[in-house]
Design an enzyme around this catalytic site. Structure first.
Site, PDB file in Angstrom:
ATOM      1  N   TYR A   1      -7.482  39.030  51.448  1.00 47.84           N
ATOM      2  CA  TYR A   1      -6.747  39.986  50.604  1.00 47.84           C
ATOM      3  C   TYR A   1      -5.808  40.831  51.461  1.00 47.84           C
ATOM      4  CZ  TYR A   1      -6.084  44.372  47.963  1.00 47.84           C
ATOM      5  OH  TYR A   1      -5.547  45.487  47.357  1.00 47.84           O
TER       6      TYR A   1
ATOM      7  N   GLU B   1      -6.503  48.689  53.061  1.00 49.80           N
ATOM      8  CA  GLU B   1      -7.155  47.513  53.666  1.00 49.80           C
ATOM      9  C   GLU B   1      -6.314  46.954  54.815  1.00 49.80           C
ATOM     10  OE1 GLU B   1     -10.270  45.910  52.817  1.00 49.80           O
ATOM     11  OE2 GLU B   1     -10.586  47.775  51.731  1.00 49.80           O
TER      12      GLU B   1
ATOM     13  N   LYS C   1      -1.737  41.110  51.519  1.00 51.86           N
ATOM     14  CA  LYS C   1      -1.061  42.389  51.265  1.00 51.86           C
ATOM     15  C   LYS C   1      -0.167  42.791  52.448  1.00 51.86           C
ATOM     16  CE  LYS C   1      -2.357  44.099  47.179  1.00 51.86           C
ATOM     17  NZ  LYS C   1      -1.456  44.667  46.174  1.00 51.86           N
TER      18      LYS C   1
ATOM     19  N   THR D   1      -1.986  48.860  50.498  1.00 48.51           N
ATOM     20  CA  THR D   1      -3.412  49.241  50.542  1.00 48.51           C
ATOM     21  C   THR D   1      -3.906  49.662  51.921  1.00 48.51           C
ATOM     22  OG1 THR D   1      -5.639  48.299  50.379  1.00 48.51           O
ATOM     23  CG2 THR D   1      -3.871  46.740  50.709  1.00 48.51           C
TER      24      THR D   1
HETATM   25  P1  NAP Z   1      -6.880  45.802  38.896  1.00 46.36           P
HETATM   26  O1  NAP Z   1      -7.547  46.751  37.963  1.00 46.36           O
HETATM   27  O2  NAP Z   1      -7.650  44.676  39.462  1.00 46.36           O
HETATM   28  O3  NAP Z   1      -5.587  45.218  38.141  1.00 46.36           O
HETATM   29  C1  NAP Z   1      -4.873  44.122  38.650  1.00 46.36           C
HETATM   30  C2  NAP Z   1      -3.791  43.752  37.671  1.00 46.36           C
HETATM   31  O4  NAP Z   1      -3.064  42.619  38.184  1.00 46.36           O
HETATM   32  C3  NAP Z   1      -4.304  43.339  36.279  1.00 46.36           C
HETATM   33  O5  NAP Z   1      -3.425  43.820  35.303  1.00 46.36           O
HETATM   34  C4  NAP Z   1      -4.223  41.824  36.347  1.00 46.36           C
HETATM   35  O6  NAP Z   1      -4.071  41.210  35.084  1.00 46.36           O
HETATM   36  C5  NAP Z   1      -2.942  41.659  37.157  1.00 46.36           C
HETATM   37  N1  NAP Z   1      -2.768  40.317  37.697  1.00 46.36           N
HETATM   38  C6  NAP Z   1      -3.582  39.647  38.539  1.00 46.36           C
HETATM   39  N2  NAP Z   1      -3.080  38.423  38.796  1.00 46.36           N
HETATM   40  C7  NAP Z   1      -1.923  38.315  38.107  1.00 46.36           C
HETATM   41  C8  NAP Z   1      -0.950  37.287  37.949  1.00 46.36           C
HETATM   42  N3  NAP Z   1      -1.061  36.104  38.558  1.00 46.36           N
HETATM   43  N4  NAP Z   1       0.138  37.538  37.163  1.00 46.36           N
HETATM   44  C9  NAP Z   1       0.263  38.712  36.501  1.00 46.36           C
HETATM   45  N5  NAP Z   1      -0.637  39.717  36.600  1.00 46.36           N
HETATM   46  C10 NAP Z   1      -1.717  39.516  37.390  1.00 46.36           C
HETATM   47  O7  NAP Z   1      -6.264  46.592  40.147  1.00 46.36           O
HETATM   48  P2  NAP Z   1      -5.962  48.169  40.322  1.00 46.36           P
HETATM   49  O8  NAP Z   1      -7.167  48.813  40.887  1.00 46.36           O
HETATM   50  O9  NAP Z   1      -5.322  48.695  39.105  1.00 46.36           O
HETATM   51  O10 NAP Z   1      -4.909  48.119  41.520  1.00 46.36           O
HETATM   52  C11 NAP Z   1      -3.510  48.000  41.260  1.00 46.36           C
HETATM   53  C12 NAP Z   1      -2.819  47.498  42.514  1.00 46.36           C
HETATM   54  O11 NAP Z   1      -3.044  48.416  43.588  1.00 46.36           O
HETATM   55  C13 NAP Z   1      -3.291  46.153  43.024  1.00 46.36           C
HETATM   56  O12 NAP Z   1      -2.174  45.505  43.581  1.00 46.36           O
HETATM   57  C14 NAP Z   1      -4.286  46.501  44.126  1.00 46.36           C
HETATM   58  O13 NAP Z   1      -4.355  45.452  45.061  1.00 46.36           O
HETATM   59  C15 NAP Z   1      -3.638  47.744  44.694  1.00 46.36           C
HETATM   60  N6  NAP Z   1      -4.536  48.722  45.313  1.00 46.36           N
HETATM   61  C16 NAP Z   1      -5.600  49.217  44.603  1.00 46.36           C
HETATM   62  C17 NAP Z   1      -6.385  50.198  45.174  1.00 46.36           C
HETATM   63  C18 NAP Z   1      -7.560  50.789  44.435  1.00 46.36           C
HETATM   64  O14 NAP Z   1      -8.394  51.439  45.079  1.00 46.36           O
HETATM   65  N7  NAP Z   1      -7.637  50.639  43.115  1.00 46.36           N
HETATM   66  C19 NAP Z   1      -6.091  50.681  46.470  1.00 46.36           C
HETATM   67  C20 NAP Z   1      -4.994  50.150  47.140  1.00 46.36           C
HETATM   68  C21 NAP Z   1      -4.206  49.192  46.545  1.00 46.36           C
HETATM   69  P3  NAP Z   1      -5.353  40.712  34.208  1.00 46.36           P
HETATM   70  O15 NAP Z   1      -5.833  41.941  33.476  1.00 46.36           O
HETATM   71  O16 NAP Z   1      -4.761  39.687  33.335  1.00 46.36           O
HETATM   72  O17 NAP Z   1      -6.368  40.197  35.187  1.00 46.36           O
HETATM   73  O1  G4F Z   2     -15.476  48.869  45.977  1.00 46.04           O
HETATM   74  P1  G4F Z   2     -15.102  47.802  46.924  1.00 46.04           P
HETATM   75  O2  G4F Z   2     -15.257  46.393  46.464  1.00 46.04           O
HETATM   76  O3  G4F Z   2     -13.627  48.125  47.385  1.00 46.04           O
HETATM   77  P2  G4F Z   2     -12.740  47.693  48.657  1.00 46.04           P
HETATM   78  O4  G4F Z   2     -13.255  46.463  49.278  1.00 46.04           O
HETATM   79  O5  G4F Z   2     -12.614  48.898  49.518  1.00 46.04           O
HETATM   80  O6  G4F Z   2     -11.351  47.347  47.965  1.00 46.04           O
HETATM   81  C1  G4F Z   2     -10.756  48.225  47.005  1.00 46.04           C
HETATM   82  O7  G4F Z   2     -10.027  49.229  47.688  1.00 46.04           O
HETATM   83  C2  G4F Z   2      -8.915  48.741  48.464  1.00 46.04           C
HETATM   84  C3  G4F Z   2      -8.272  49.951  49.149  1.00 46.04           C
HETATM   85  O8  G4F Z   2      -8.908  50.187  50.361  1.00 46.04           O
HETATM   86  C4  G4F Z   2      -7.950  48.023  47.550  1.00 46.04           C
HETATM   87  F1  G4F Z   2      -6.884  47.577  48.260  1.00 46.04           F
HETATM   88  C5  G4F Z   2      -8.652  46.869  46.873  1.00 46.04           C
HETATM   89  O9  G4F Z   2      -7.746  46.275  45.934  1.00 46.04           O
HETATM   90  C6  G4F Z   2      -9.859  47.387  46.102  1.00 46.04           C
HETATM   91  O10 G4F Z   2      -9.403  48.191  45.040  1.00 46.04           O
HETATM   92  O11 G4F Z   2     -15.964  47.956  48.280  1.00 46.04           O
HETATM   93  C7  G4F Z   2     -16.005  49.159  49.019  1.00 46.04           C
HETATM   94  C8  G4F Z   2     -17.050  49.056  50.125  1.00 46.04           C
HETATM   95  C9  G4F Z   2     -16.932  47.782  50.968  1.00 46.04           C
HETATM   96  O12 G4F Z   2     -17.104  48.102  52.342  1.00 46.04           O
HETATM   97  C10 G4F Z   2     -18.090  46.911  50.496  1.00 46.04           C
HETATM   98  O13 G4F Z   2     -18.602  46.064  51.517  1.00 46.04           O
HETATM   99  O14 G4F Z   2     -18.330  49.005  49.512  1.00 46.04           O
HETATM  100  C11 G4F Z   2     -19.098  47.993  50.146  1.00 46.04           C
HETATM  101  N1  G4F Z   2     -20.127  47.532  49.202  1.00 46.04           N
HETATM  102  C12 G4F Z   2     -21.462  47.691  49.386  1.00 46.04           C
HETATM  103  N2  G4F Z   2     -22.134  47.133  48.374  1.00 46.04           N
HETATM  104  C13 G4F Z   2     -19.926  46.865  48.051  1.00 46.04           C
HETATM  105  C14 G4F Z   2     -21.191  46.613  47.523  1.00 46.04           C
HETATM  106  N3  G4F Z   2     -18.801  46.486  47.416  1.00 46.04           N
HETATM  107  C15 G4F Z   2     -18.925  45.843  46.228  1.00 46.04           C
HETATM  108  N4  G4F Z   2     -17.795  45.482  45.541  1.00 46.04           N
HETATM  109  N5  G4F Z   2     -20.156  45.547  45.685  1.00 46.04           N
HETATM  110  C16 G4F Z   2     -21.322  45.912  46.299  1.00 46.04           C
HETATM  111  O15 G4F Z   2     -22.411  45.641  45.811  1.00 46.04           O
END
Ligand code: NAP
Ligand code: G4F
Length: 369
Positions: free
Chosen positions: A153, A131, A157, A129
């Site tokens: 987090y 992050e 990671k 990520t």
């Molecule tokens: P998500 O929608 O939150 O999905 C997370 C998945 O992990 C769900 O299927 C969840 O299962 C599963 N999980 C959580 N804890 C578990 C456990 N103990 N054992 C087995 N499964 C478990 O996340 P996403 O947005 O698809 O992201 C996928 C991956 O990419 C994550 O690792 C996230 O940290 C990483 N990532 C995401 C972003 C982004 O912007 N989306 C960016 C960078 C990296 P349940 O449905 O049962 O909760």
């Molecule tokens: O949407 P967010 O919660 O995503 P964040 O923290 O960037 O994390 C997501 O992206 C990461 C990749 O960079 C992944 F690794 C991670 O698993 C996840 O998918 O927040 C984005 C930004 C933050 O700066 C937060 O402080 O939006 C700001 N924010 C402002 N108001 C808020 C809010 N975030 C959330 N969730 N809720 C608010 O009301």
């Protein structure tokens, strides 16, 4: 030709569901890990369940035995390790769980592969990520930018990133990290900021919510479309050598800009007034009854103990080496498709969707972050 076999952890998540569709389309046998839940409805993959090449198994990232057993049964040629406690704010509330799943969980997958003697035949993708850049040390960020994790987090990671690199070098395994910047979609979890905004805009436009409470409106993100990003996960594992890649659009916007555009798509023009905690988004144009009303407010409940505020990725390496196109879906298209989806979803919400409406009310009151 024999089908390739993929094992996806996190199959029920946003990325897991898009990746499953992508790999099935490519002719893979797809196996996914699910956890037992008291509510047995897997919304994002419900349409795939029952398909002949799609299989689900119970296991947990916190349970080594279940992972070792499953890897032995499935004998995957590719593992996509997407499972994580993926919410940054929640990692401040549940830091130990986050570390167990997001850090040690990666080690468990690597050891499950080694225990089954698959280290020379099974490639592993690790969902890393942006992050990791956290309190950023340069903009934009690329594969050589120093890491400075800024949440429990991100720290978890970071372990995942380094243990993947270590096993690659120590055991000559084909394991890589995709350093993915934020990617969103109509399947994004409802407490991430983009989806919270698109759902709230739809509900406010349809008279089902009064206002939207947000945290830091100045925070900057490089937002892409999740469907485009899962292709890159696959490309990373098809590359001739195991390498880590930054995946991003190369374009940055603020939370305020996202909010402004989402509301425009539901026919509401906002005027932002005030600063910091006192900033408000007031309806300047739109339906008569909303004009002059405060529809967006800042609440300290949504500020984080430490916040990552300047993410901006440089996808040059992924473009050059993987031939990936970071400009497939623009920011404007992404916001539009999410709002369109949520307008229809909210319009269809009847009595059966009452539970989800309660979540919206909680979001409004700042109970669920
Ligand atoms: P998500 O929608 O939150 O999905 C997370 C998945 O992990 C769900 O299927 C969840 O299962 C599963 N999980 C959580 N804890 C578990 C456990 N103990 N054992 C087995 N499964 C478990 O996340 P996403 O947005 O698809 O992201 C996928 C991956 O990419 C994550 O690792 C996230 O940290 C990483 N990532 C995401 C972003 C982004 O912007 N989306 C960016 C960078 C990296 P349940 O449905 O049962 O909760
Ligand atoms: O949407 P967010 O919660 O995503 P964040 O923290 O960037 O994390 C997501 O992206 C990461 C990749 O960079 C992944 F690794 C991670 O698993 C996840 O998918 O927040 C984005 C930004 C933050 O700066 C937060 O402080 O939006 C700001 N924010 C402002 N108001 C808020 C809010 N975030 C959330 N969730 N809720 C608010 O009301």
């Amino acid at each position: 030709m024999e089908r390739k076999v993929a094992l996806i952890t996190g199959v029920t998540g946003q990325d897991g569901s898009f990746l499953s569709e992508f790999l099935l389309e490519k002719g893979y046998e797809v196996h996914g890990i699910i956890r037992r839940s008291s509510v047995d409805f897997r919304e994002r993959i419900a349409h795939l369940e029952g398909k002949p090449h799609f299989h689900l198994h119970y296991a947990d990232m916190g349970d080594s035995m279940s992972l070792v057993k499953l890897v032995g049964i499935v004998q995957p040629s590719e593992i996509y390790n997407l499972a994580a406690q993926s919410h940054v704010q929640v990692s401040f509330d549940s830091p130990e769980f986050t570390a167990d799943v997001d850090a040690v969980g990666v080690l468990r997958i690597l050891e499950a592969v080694r225990t089954n003697h698959l280290e020379q035949s099974c490639k592993i993708y690790q969902a890393s990520t942006s992050e990791l850049y956290g309190k950023v040390e340069e903009v934009p960020q690329n594969e050589n930018t120093p890491f400075h994790p800024y949440s429990p987090y991100a720290v978890a990671k970071l372990y995942g990133f380094w243990i993947i690199k270590e096993y690659r070098e120590a055991y000559n395994m084909f394991c890589c990290s995709g350093i993915l910047f934020n990617h969103e979609s109509e399947r994004r979890g409802e407490t991430f900021v983009t989806r919270k905004i698109t759902l709230a805009a739809a509900r406010i436009a349809q008279g089902k919510q009064e206002k939207l409470l947000l945290g830091n409106l100045d925070s900057l993100r490089d937002w892409g479309y999740a469907k485009d990003y899962v292709e890159c996960m696959w490309l990373i594992l098809q590359h001739e050598t195991p390498e880590d890649f930054v995946i991003a659009t190369g374009v940055q916007h603020s939370v305020r800009e996202f909010t402004d555009l989402a509301f425009r798509h539901v026919g509401i023009e906002l005027r932002f007034e005030g600063e910091g905690i006192n900033e408000k988004g007031i309806c300047a144009k739109g339906p008569e009854h909303l004009i002059g009303k405060t529809l967006v407010e800042v609440s300290k409940d949504f500020y984080r103990p430490t916040d990552v505020v300047n993410l901006w990725g440089d996808p040059t390496k992924a473009k050059a080496k993987l031939g990936w196109n970071p400009a497939k879906t623009s920011f404007e298209q992404l916001v539009e498709l999410m709002v369109k989806h949520d307008m229809a979803k909210v319009a269809g919400e009847g009595a059966a969707a009452k539970v989800r409406m309660n979540l919206a009310e909680y979001l409004e009151k700042g109970v669920v972050k």
